[in-house]
Design a protein around this motif. Sequence first.
Motif, PDB file in Angstrom:
ATOM      1  N   LYS A 156       2.574  -1.572  -1.444  1.00 53.21           N
ATOM      2  CA  LYS A 156       1.527  -1.918  -2.409  1.00 53.21           C
ATOM      3  C   LYS A 156       1.400  -0.759  -3.276  1.00 53.21           C
ATOM      4  N   LYS A 157       1.403  -1.107  -4.504  1.00 51.57           N
ATOM      5  CA  LYS A 157       1.061  -0.113  -5.543  1.00 51.57           C
ATOM      6  C   LYS A 157      -0.276   0.147  -5.721  1.00 51.57           C
ATOM      7  N   ALA A 198       5.955   2.761  -4.582  1.00 60.59           N
ATOM      8  CA  ALA A 198       4.415   2.603  -5.308  1.00 60.59           C
ATOM      9  C   ALA A 198       4.032   4.122  -5.199  1.00 60.59           C
TER      10      ALA A 198
END
Length: 237
Positions: A17-18, A62
């Motif tokens: 996830k970023k 990310a």
Amino acid sequence: MDPAERDANLVHEAVKKKDENYILVLIEVSCVSTPDHLMAVRNIYRKLFSCSIEEDVASSPALQEPLKKMIVNLVSSYRYAGEHVDMDVAKLEAAQLSEAIREKQLQRNEVVRIISTRSKSQLRATFQQYKEDQGTDIGEDINRQCSSQVGRMLKSAVWCLTSPEKHFAQVIRYSILGLGTYEDMLTRVIVSRAEIDMKRIKEEYRARYKSAVTLDVAGDTSFGYRDMLLALVGSED
């Protein structure tokens, strides 16, 4: 899940996830954990996903440098868990941290080394020495001097290493502020800390925000989800 398996799965999701909120998962697991728990998480991670946490963090799109370097060092650490403290080291490293913060150079090798290798007892002594020397808390200075993502994550690491109740109280508050609820964040904190330090988190939350965790969680959630969270949080003293 077993706590180590749960944390391994949380880390595996977070590296993809970023969102900065998921980077906090990596900080929490690597900094709040005991050395043996973090080692267990790393062992289970390898079995579940056929690679190491370090590999996935290092190759995560990310994460960008210099934050990536800091987190790789944090997740791969194995700290001394005893109470021995060297005050000469504390004085030296408090000065090194002060200079890096003042010059907004948090990516320096000595900063990463200190945060990722020193024992929690040694770090508490260093941060106390910093406060005596500078007259301010190191977390406050990082927050004021360095508003970058690296600065925010370093402050979270400092809190997770020596005062995790401060970090988790802030995460709970952030997850329920404004419209809607960050359910992943709220659930993660309450489930993972319920049997460890929830009492201290509730005390910190009340002192800082002049409200109760139970009151704010009840006001922002509903039905079975609310009841589950409140059962885990427990009553306010």
